[in-house]
Write an enzyme that holds these catalytic residues in place. Sequence first.
Site, PDB file in Angstrom:
ATOM      1  N   ASP A  95      11.395   6.845   2.072  1.00  0.00           N
ATOM      2  CA  ASP A  95      10.416   6.347   1.112  1.00  0.00           C
ATOM      3  C   ASP A  95      10.234   4.847   1.297  1.00  0.00           C
ATOM      4  O   ASP A  95      11.010   4.042   0.787  1.00  0.00           O
ATOM      5  CB  ASP A  95      10.867   6.646  -0.323  1.00  0.00           C
ATOM      6  CG  ASP A  95       9.761   6.352  -1.333  1.00  0.00           C
ATOM      7  OD1 ASP A  95       8.721   5.772  -0.931  1.00  0.00           O
ATOM      8  OD2 ASP A  95       9.929   6.697  -2.509  1.00  0.00           O
ATOM      9  N   CYS A 121       2.059   3.107  -3.050  1.00  0.00           N
ATOM     10  CA  CYS A 121       2.942   3.978  -2.278  1.00  0.00           C
ATOM     11  C   CYS A 121       2.260   4.641  -1.092  1.00  0.00           C
ATOM     12  O   CYS A 121       2.827   4.735  -0.003  1.00  0.00           O
ATOM     13  CB  CYS A 121       3.574   5.031  -3.174  1.00  0.00           C
ATOM     14  SG  CYS A 121       2.359   6.010  -4.068  1.00  0.00           S
ATOM     15  N   HIS A 131       3.256  10.011  -6.679  1.00  0.00           N
ATOM     16  CA  HIS A 131       3.901   9.234  -5.644  1.00  0.00           C
ATOM     17  C   HIS A 131       3.653   9.892  -4.294  1.00  0.00           C
ATOM     18  O   HIS A 131       3.312  11.073  -4.226  1.00  0.00           O
ATOM     19  CB  HIS A 131       5.415   9.159  -5.927  1.00  0.00           C
ATOM     20  CG  HIS A 131       6.127   8.154  -5.093  1.00  0.00           C
ATOM     21  ND1 HIS A 131       5.744   6.835  -5.005  1.00  0.00           N
ATOM     22  CD2 HIS A 131       7.228   8.270  -4.303  1.00  0.00           C
ATOM     23  CE1 HIS A 131       6.558   6.191  -4.204  1.00  0.00           C
ATOM     24  NE2 HIS A 131       7.486   7.051  -3.759  1.00  0.00           N
TER      25      HIS A 131
END
Lengths: 696, 337
Positions: free
Chosen positions: A496, A436, A480
């Site tokens: 995202d 991520c 994250h």
Amino acid sequence: MSTKAPAVGVAYQIPRNSLALLMVAQLVVIIPHTLQLSVWIVAVALFCGLWRTQIYRGRWNYPNSWVRAALVVISIVGVGLGAATGGSMSFSLEAATSLLVLAFALKLLEMKNRRDAYLVIFLSYFVISTQFLFDQSLPVALYEMFATVVVTAALVGLHQLHSQVRPLASIKLATWLIAQAIPLTVVLFLLFPRVGPIWSVPMPGGHQTGIGEHLTPGDVASLSQSDELAFRAVFKSRIPAHRDLYWRGLVYSQFAGGTWSVGTSDITDLDAPARRPEEAKPQSAETMAQAAEGLASIDYQVMLQPTGSDWLYALDVALPRTPTLYRTDDYRLVNNTPVLSVMRYDVRSYPDLLMSPGGLSLRQRYVETALPEADNPRIRELATQLWQQTGEVEAFANAVMAQIREQPFYYTLQPPKLPSDNSIDAFWFDTKRGFCTHYAGALVFLARAANIPARMVGGYQGGEINPITGHLVVRQYDAHAWVELWDEQAGWQRFDPTASVAPQRIEEGLDAALSSTDRASLPTLSALRLADWESLTDALQWLDSLEHRWNLWVVGFDANQQAGVLRELLGKVEPWRIALALLFTGAISLGLAAAIVFWRRRAEPLAPEVKLFQRFGRLGASAGVPRAPHEGPSSYLPRLAQEKGLVVEDMQGCVEDLEQVMYNSSADQNPAERQQALRRIRQQLRRLQVRLALSN
Amino acid sequence: MSAASANPQQDANPSLPGAATGTTSRRSKRFDRWLEARIPPSASITLSQRNIFIFPTRTGFAYSGLLLLLILGAINYQASLVYGMAFLLGSLFLITILYTFRNLSGLTFELVSHRPAFVGENLEFSVRVVRPKQHPREGIQLGWPAGDKQWAELFETSTDVARLYVPAERRGLHNPGRLLVETFFPLGLLRAWTWIDLDARGLTYPKPIFDDYPAQGSGNRTDGSLIDPAGSEDFTDLRVYQPGDPLKHVLWRSYAKSDDLMVKNYASYVEPRLWFDLESLPGGLEERLSRMAGLALKAVREDREFGARIGPRVIAPAKGQQHLDQVLRELGLYGVH
């Protein structure tokens, strides 16, 4: 009174029974501390324990004063050196604990009389309590409960029979004592007034877990290896969907040398004027509350595991509802002190609230668009190109994410290592494998290169619902990173990019997004937790719900929660009500213990012959001739007869019968004959009663 | 036994005891009076909430200090489990009150026997302790303040007889005072105790002074039998032989003259029986009593018959332990009761 009599000699010695238990207790008490203490301290403690055991077995002697002095010097110098090399010269909690444990171990070597034993036992209780400053989890609490029983058994042993070594009896009694003390403990725990800290104390310098202030792509990937608990959240209403659970923790605004760092953000000062005219005033709580009016809100409580840092986690956009919390101007929540034990805080979040409605100040705009000079040339070029194509923030972001979707990017826990120079170029154009942080970092860089204010946000995403208690469990592998881009109309917007490469990660959680090689790289327990093994998952969830309740009701039980409980129990929180409740419930729990302690089994029924003998005595006593304690039937009868002037030759048989059944062992008696004899005695006694009555 | 209660020497001699006061040094007079009303003297006493006292020991106060420390720590560190630990230990303390109290409650004490002693020795009292059948007891001590404490072993058996020793300091029949019964069981944080009066009386004899027998009066020679007929020193007369007579004693010369076998009869002169008179012994009253005790012991050891005149009392001559006990008893009580 010429000589003051000395007490019995054994009174001053420690019974062997207790001594053995004391040594076991010392071991039991020190074991959990080995996690915090240096190895050498454990070694010294073990050495002292060994020596004491040898003294106990009669093999070695007590150490002489030289040896003891040497041990004391070693200990003090060692602790001093440890504190010095540990960085702080201040007297830390760890140093204090080290000294305590050392003193405790050394005391064993000169433990000879009762006073020493008491000292060691009290120290043991103290050492047990200090363990709770480091860890208050359920397993530790259970273990320390066991340790308390052992220490109490040693204390019991000091006052038990001296002639026998019966450690089990001591342990049994200690267990009983503690079991009976528990109801009262619960009462005190619930009702004893809790107050805030009186003075500040050195806190344990706990290890920092979770995400940090600096983030290098790959950090979060390593966090994913851990199934350690980050926090639990209890929602007052329905838990939002997995894809909406973005737990904001830190905001990374600076990028240099391939690392993202937290910028300087200020705590929102409600009344402070803008520092410069052109600087937009941060949103005050008041205006935020006004803006939030009518918007959907989510109320929840977070129980954060100790992190060693002051930032907290909350869903956007969060308003703190616990007094020690502050909101920063980048919409994070921070606590006024580092979180060193399980911390609970209440939050209300407004998912639809605009962030920074007052616009960006020049300084903020500068900070959020800053990039290092002249690196990652290829991606800068791409940014310019995409901006020319789109010209609008959302479209720009979508274009980037479309590239991620369409090009062969991979989501993996084991990304290839990136160079520190031009790392984003290397990732975007060459390796195309990342976690991520890689994707979020690339998007922020692209946006800033296109002069869009952009920042990376770190925290957790998702969480697992425990079906037993209905709370949400967030673990380290839920860590994250995502992106916020500034839109002049919509304010800070969340994007995202991970959702583009691995949509399952956002929809369902890490497990769904992992490839089989990633999964194989995980430690066993994390893998098992992530896997869908029903019975194991059930067991783990059950344990989690237990731990959750423990945190909720025991570890997290503070003045706030106490007030809630008291309101529920007493209606109003007033000192006299509390005192009364304390007295009342305390009396009940003590009474309960007293009932157990003083409860006696009903006395065994007396044998019939004993009853008859007693009746014989009563007959004589009511006639004025009570039986003397030493008189048996055959000596009492003649005296009774003589004093009352009776002729009792015919009762001789009765007396013989009575002595027969009373004094012969029952095994020698024929049951039928015995019954006959008893019948005869009864008859004779009735006759005697009549004759005594007549003689008066 | 108290014809001599008006003996003027009693008041003259400061070492003579008045009423026995065993334990006043440890308790105030006022407390004694209160105790007298609360726990009256009795040959058998069963302990209950009426007569058991309970109070924290020094260790108990130290323990409370520890609890305070823990609470302070819990407040400053805001650590719930440290609170919990402090509360658990505090509750333990309170529960212990019940246990410590129960350890004494229900016990019955009874004086079984006592053994007299000479001044300077120890009086022995046997105290029977009986517990209720269901609850074993541990760690119970009893003893008079002047003597050693003993453990009452009541764990396996429900009855124990403790032999308690109290220094015999003054001649006479003395109450050793109140008997202390105490226990620190189970944690030593509390002490439950009581002072019971078992109405014990210990008889103390004068400390013996050993000396030679005093010269016996001339009239004494005729007093009682002089001769031990079974002796072997002096020839007394002849008689006919009976089987079993030593052959040495046979008078062979007379056998030669006649057919009758005659044996010589021998007898020994026994020491005359002794008379000890308190008035005729040297020294003050206490010394005379001590001397007489020494004489009586010596006479019994040598198995001599002796009589005694102790003031107005005359004890007829006799031998043996019982006689000795009687004489010593008179000596012990002389002028005291």
